[in-house]
Enzyme design. Structure first.
Site, PDB file in Angstrom:
ATOM      1  N   HIS A 285       0.833  -1.209   0.000  1.00  0.00           N
ATOM      2  CA  HIS A 285       0.000   0.000   0.000  1.00  0.00           C
ATOM      3  C   HIS A 285       0.866   1.256   0.000  1.00  0.00           C
ATOM      4  O   HIS A 285       0.603   2.202  -0.761  1.00  0.00           O
ATOM      5  CB  HIS A 285      -0.910  -0.006   1.224  1.00  0.00           C
ATOM      6  N   GLU A 286       1.906   1.275   0.838  1.00  0.00           N
ATOM      7  CA  GLU A 286       2.776   2.453   0.886  1.00  0.00           C
ATOM      8  C   GLU A 286       3.517   2.644  -0.430  1.00  0.00           C
ATOM      9  O   GLU A 286       3.757   3.777  -0.854  1.00  0.00           O
ATOM     10  CB  GLU A 286       3.764   2.336   2.052  1.00  0.00           C
TER      11      GLU A 286
ATOM     12  N   HIS B 240       1.506   4.562  -2.872  1.00  0.00           N
ATOM     13  CA  HIS B 240       1.656   6.017  -2.780  1.00  0.00           C
ATOM     14  C   HIS B 240       2.894   6.491  -3.535  1.00  0.00           C
ATOM     15  O   HIS B 240       2.876   7.559  -4.160  1.00  0.00           O
ATOM     16  CB  HIS B 240       1.759   6.438  -1.315  1.00  0.00           C
TER      17      HIS B 240
END
Length: 228
Positions: free
Chosen positions: A99-100, A103
């Site tokens: 998920h990071e 980004h």
């Protein structure tokens, strides 16, 4: 009397939403951190693989203190993972790390919602610092101008939270895509990863809901003071 009933009802609903969302993510996280992936990749391995496959070799993956303190720093181009996420090969670790990285990919592609959110962060930080100070001044001095100014600042923070929603959902979507394409998890594990990421996303939805309710409560207070 009706005003006080409504005020307490909003407070209770807000408390239930906040507590429920936090309990849901904590339960889901504890469950997923006990399930190790068959591939055996750690969160750090996952992040490095996703970043490298997207031409982001310049972005570092480092360990940071805290629990679920994971984040991507767009200014220093660093993915920071908490110890549990960094070192373990659980579904939770892989999901959060991916998920990071989502980004980081958004940053590379200049994803419009992320760019806009990053640009307004300084203003939102000021608004969040001043908001309740101004509101408290308005409440204790009965100065409605201060109270309404505080409400406007809270609305600005709500706008920031609304912009955050597509950023977070899109990052999770990218994470699942990378997990599948790079074969980091098998089909069944990916389903569990999706549950983990969905639970995390719901905390942002809950934040928006509680912010709306709090603003509504403040408007009711302002109107009641205006009627006095």
């Amino acid at each position: 009397m009706n005003y006080y009933k409504t005020d307490w009802l909003i407070i209770i609903i807000t408390f239930i939403i906040t507590l429920g969302a936090q309990a849901f993510i904590n339960i889901t996280y504890r469950k997923m951190r006990r399930i190790n992936s068959k591939g055996g990749m750690t969160g750090a391995d996952t992040a490095r693989k996703i970043l490298d496959s997207n031409g982001l070799e310049n972005i570092k993956v480092v360990e940071t203190n805290g629990v679920l303190s994971d984040h991507y720093d767009p200014n220093k181009k660093v993915v920071r993972l908490s110890p549990d996420i960094f070192s373990n090969s659980s579904i939770a670790s892989i999901s959060v790390a991916a998920h990071e990285c989502g980004h980081a990919i958004q940053d590379k592609l200049n994803y419009k919602f992320l760019v806009f959110r990053n640009n307004i962060v300084p203003f939102v930080n000021i608004a969040s610092t001043m908001g309740y100070v101004v509101i408290m001044i308005g409440l204790f001095t009965s100065a409605l101008g201060f109270l309404w100014l505080g409400i406007i600042l809270e609305v600005a923070i709500l706008m920031f939270q609304l912009i955050t929603l597509p950023v977070e959902f899109n990052a999770s979507k990218r994470a699942l895509k990378e997990i599948e394409e790079l074969k980091i998890l098998n089909v069944e594990e990916k389903k569990l990863s999706k549950k983990m990421l969905t639970a995390a996303a719901l905390t942002y939805v809950a934040s928006v809901a509680t912010a709306v309710l709090e603003i509504l409560r403040l408007i009711l207070i302002a109107n009641s003071r205006n009627d006095d």
